[in-house]
Design a protein around this motif. Structure first.
Motif, mmCIF file in Angstrom:
data_model
loop_
_atom_site.group_PDB
_atom_site.id
_atom_site.type_symbol
_atom_site.label_atom_id
_atom_site.label_comp_id
_atom_site.label_asym_id
_atom_site.label_seq_id
_atom_site.Cartn_x
_atom_site.Cartn_y
_atom_site.Cartn_z
ATOM 1 N N GLU A 1 1.225 4.196 -2.903
ATOM 2 C CA GLU A 1 0.971 5.421 -2.893
ATOM 3 C C GLU A 1 2.147 6.328 -2.990
ATOM 4 N N ARG B 1 0.816 -1.237 -0.055
ATOM 5 C CA ARG B 1 -0.009 0.219 0.150
ATOM 6 C C ARG B 1 0.754 1.308 -0.236
ATOM 7 N N ASN C 1 -6.866 7.920 -3.859
ATOM 8 C CA ASN C 1 -7.915 7.945 -2.515
ATOM 9 C C ASN C 1 -7.719 6.498 -1.968
ATOM 10 N N GLU C 2 -8.238 6.592 -0.468
ATOM 11 C CA GLU C 2 -8.199 5.407 0.140
ATOM 12 C C GLU C 2 -8.903 4.270 -0.413
ATOM 13 N N ASP D 1 -6.984 0.585 -1.259
ATOM 14 C CA ASP D 1 -7.311 -0.587 -0.784
ATOM 15 C C ASP D 1 -7.639 -1.359 -2.135
#
Length: 241
Positions: free
Chosen positions: A7, A3, A18-19, A23
């Motif tokens: 990012e 992750r 975005n989150e 995910d």
């Protein structure tokens, strides 16, 4: 952690995730590793390398269709998608995308369907079919704004796979490496035969890497003649040079 690598790599490339997107990319990576233990999906498994050489590399296709001035929901077909590149990263980044993934190996399509289900992606269809056969289906021929491919074949061959899917006014995109200029010269006749004229190379640079890459954009101006694509296997054996 993957992750964090994803990012950071996207930020270095100039994209903000975005989150929810982070995910989904992380779950995709986890599924890729799990399935890769029982079938050959990728030789690249290290976190940063997958983030850069698979996920971000797939997203470079965005630089190609930005040149088209396309607005609204895009209908895209990924031909010879393999483990889902570049189609699935593009779908994660652009949820409004209508996506068809085409691959000739049933096991890979099973993997793609699993990813689509786990990520709850809508408007995605996975097809177990050769490109030459899929492009002759009425519901697929000349129906897409964009046909895209990555690491499938040299450009003269790829043009015959992609153009029959593309509507007039749309474009075929090829994600290419170091030899993209030579491949463009090889493909000029094939592009003309398939209904295109202009070929544009959009250079791209991936985070942490210095090798030369480009998104090759080939706009379609006329319908592709009904004779193309030729029967399965022929484009690879006898390219339109």
């Amino acid at each position: 952690m993957f992750r964090q690598e994803m990012e950071q790599a996207s930020s270095l490339y100039g994209l903000k995730l975005n989150e929810d997107q982070l995910d989904k990319f992380t779950t995709y990576y986890e599924l890729l590793l799990a399935w890769n233990e029982k079938m050959n999906l990728t030789a690249i498994t290290e976190e940063r390398e997958v983030a850069v050489k698979h996920m971000i590399d797939s997203l470079t296709a965005l630089a190609g269709w930005e040149t088209m001035g396309q607005e609204g929901s895009l209908h895209l077909v990924d031909v010879g998608t393999g483990a889902g590149f570049p189609g699935l990263p593009l779908k994660i980044f652009c949820p409004e995308l209508h996506l068809v993934l085409v691959d000739s190996l049933r096991k890979r399509v099973d993997f793609l369907e699993t990813v689509v289900e786990k990520l709850a992606l809508r408007n995605v269809q996975c097809l177990h079919m050769r490109a030459e056969e899929a492009a002759r289906r009425k519901e697929l021929r000349e129906r897409f704004d964009v046909a895209v491919s990555r690491a499938v074949a040299r450009l003269p061959v790829l043009v015959e796979y992609l153009f029959p899917f593309v509507r007039v006014g749309g474009a075929a995109l090829a994600l290419k490496g170091l030899q993209y200029r030579e491949e463009i010269e090889e493909a000029r006749r094939a592009v003309q035969l398939m209904g295109g004229r202009e070929i544009q190379a959009v250079p791209v640079t991936l985070p942490y890497l210095t090798d030369k890459r480009a998104v090759v954009v080939m706009k379609k101006e006329r319908p592709t003649p009904k004779a193309y694509p030729r029967k399965a296997g022929t484009p690879g054996k006898a390219p339109l040079l």
